[in-house]
Design a protein around this motif. Structure first.
Motif, PDB file in Angstrom:
ATOM      1  N   GLY A   1     -34.580 -23.877  -7.736  1.00 13.52           N
ATOM      2  CA  GLY A   1     -35.077 -23.272  -6.518  1.00 13.52           C
ATOM      3  C   GLY A   1     -36.417 -23.829  -6.109  1.00 13.52           C
TER       4      GLY A   1
ATOM      5  N   THR B   1     -31.929 -21.673  -5.058  1.00 15.73           N
ATOM      6  CA  THR B   1     -31.095 -22.465  -4.143  1.00 15.73           C
ATOM      7  C   THR B   1     -29.807 -22.962  -4.798  1.00 15.73           C
ATOM      8  N   ASN B   2     -29.802 -22.991  -6.124  1.00 14.70           N
ATOM      9  CA  ASN B   2     -28.602 -23.486  -6.814  1.00 14.70           C
ATOM     10  C   ASN B   2     -28.513 -22.877  -8.206  1.00 14.70           C
TER      11      ASN B   2
ATOM     12  N   LYS C   1     -28.585 -15.196  -8.812  1.00 15.19           N
ATOM     13  CA  LYS C   1     -27.675 -15.689  -7.787  1.00 15.19           C
ATOM     14  C   LYS C   1     -28.453 -16.445  -6.719  1.00 15.19           C
ATOM     15  N   THR C   2     -27.746 -17.294  -5.993  1.00 12.23           N
ATOM     16  CA  THR C   2     -28.355 -18.060  -4.908  1.00 12.23           C
ATOM     17  C   THR C   2     -28.893 -17.122  -3.829  1.00 12.23           C
TER      18      THR C   2
END
Length: 358
Positions: free
Chosen positions: A64, A37-38, A93-94
């Motif tokens: 995440g 998520t980040n 990656k996100t």
């Protein structure tokens, strides 16, 4: 027309459903799976070697939510260090799903969860095959049978410890050729012509090439440079050549044979000499494209190693000698087989077609 559209719609929906299913199948995994998520870059270091090759090392903090395990829904984070070249590591990656290793209270990344992209790619291939109007059943059957044959080939190599590698390769090549032709063309004289032409042309090319290489003492050919230095060097090399040239020769024999059969059906009074000349003319048009295809494959397979040698200060001559000698040798042997296939197939097909169709 409507029936075909309905069939394509059903196949497309099945592909979408299977892809979506794999996206939410983390509960099937034993290892923890996290959805990123980040991502935040913590540090970046650039290094340069003596040949002025540069690479950048980047450290990430990846956060995440866990998608499975007893801690499902929990937000976790871990550090990941990778090089910009990503030769042996990965940039996260996100939105990606990552498989983790769990040790105590800490998590470390293992690999990206790729089943969704694999299923989608495989489904797309199947969908495109359904878009083309041909006998898909024969294709799938021949592929499945050949996979089973190749699996048996690998098992035999493991049991014999490569002692009978070349013999098992020849037997496997014969089985794969016969299976593909029987499934696609059926038990017909067309399949027999293509099979016999393939065997004769491939055998002649391999014997002639081996004789020439033996006469030169394999000068300039570094058999020890095959991938992972597998032994016995010569058997591994010849096995690679057999498999590389087999598909091309099969395609060439089928093209020439089918063209001559169609010509005989349209011109019933055509002689075997005319068929032979026509086969030669057809083969001349096939030789150039087929050899170019193999050349592009050799270049594609060796490009990364060529760039690696050049970027580390090696000369062009030394680089080509150490990286392309085996590939070019395979190409030359395959080219001999492609050229020999034309007269061999034309002769066999002209004789068989004249007698059978008369």
């Amino acid at each position: 027309m409507r029936k075909n559209i309905r069939l394509l719609l059903i196949v497309g929906l099945m592909v979408i459903f299977a892809t979506a299913l794999t996206y939410f199948d983390s509960f099937l995994y034993h290892d923890p799976v996290v959805r990123v998520t980040n991502v935040k870059n913590l540090s970046k270091n650039t290094s340069k070697d003596q040949y002025k090759n540069t690479d950048t090392q980047i450290t990430q903090r990846v956060s995440g939510k866990l998608l499975n395990s007893k801690n499902k829904g929990k937000t976790i984070s871990f550090h990941n260090t990778y090089y910009k070249s990503q030769l042996t590591d990965t940039k996260y990656k996100t939105g990606q799903q990552v498989i983790l290793a769990h040790s105590g209270h800490s998590y470390s990344p293992q690999n990206i969860k790729r089943d969704t992209s694999l299923v989608f790619t495989f489904g797309l291939v199947i969908f495109l095959l359904f878009c083309m109007k041909f006998d898909r059943k024969k294709l799938f059957i021949s592929v499945l049978i050949n996979i089973v044959i190749f699996y048996g080939y690998m098992q035999s190599i493991i049991k014999t410890h490569n002692n009978a590698l070349l013999l098992m390769t020849i037997i496997t090549a014969l089985l794969i050729s016969a299976t593909a032709l029987l499934v696609i063309l059926g038990p017909t004289y067309s399949a027999l012509m293509a099979f016999s032409s393939t065997v004769v042309a491939t055998t002649a090319a391999m014997l002639l090439s081996t004789f020439i290489l033996g006469m030169t003492g394999y000068s300039g050919i570094h058999l020890e440079l095959n991938d992972y230095e597998l032994q016995p060097y010569l058997s591994v090399f010849l096995s690679q050549v057999i498999f590389s040239v087999l598909g091309v020769i099969l395609d060439e024999t089928m093209d020439i044979s089918s063209s001559l059969i169609q010509m005989k059906k349209e011109l019933s009074d055509v002689t075997d000499k005319t068929l032979f000349k026509s086969g030669i003319n057809i083969g001349r048009e096939l030789i150039g494209p087929l050899i170019n295809i193999l050349l592009f494959i050799v270049i594609a397979e060796s490009l990364n190693v060529v760039l690696l040698y050049l970027s580390n200060g090696n000369s062009v001559g030394y680089t080509l000698n150490m990286t392309l000698s085996l590939g070019v040798t395979q190409l030359l042997i395959s080219a001999i087989g492609i050229v020999l296939t034309v007269p061999v197939t034309s002769f066999i097909a002209s004789k068989v077609i004249t007698r059978r169709l008369n």
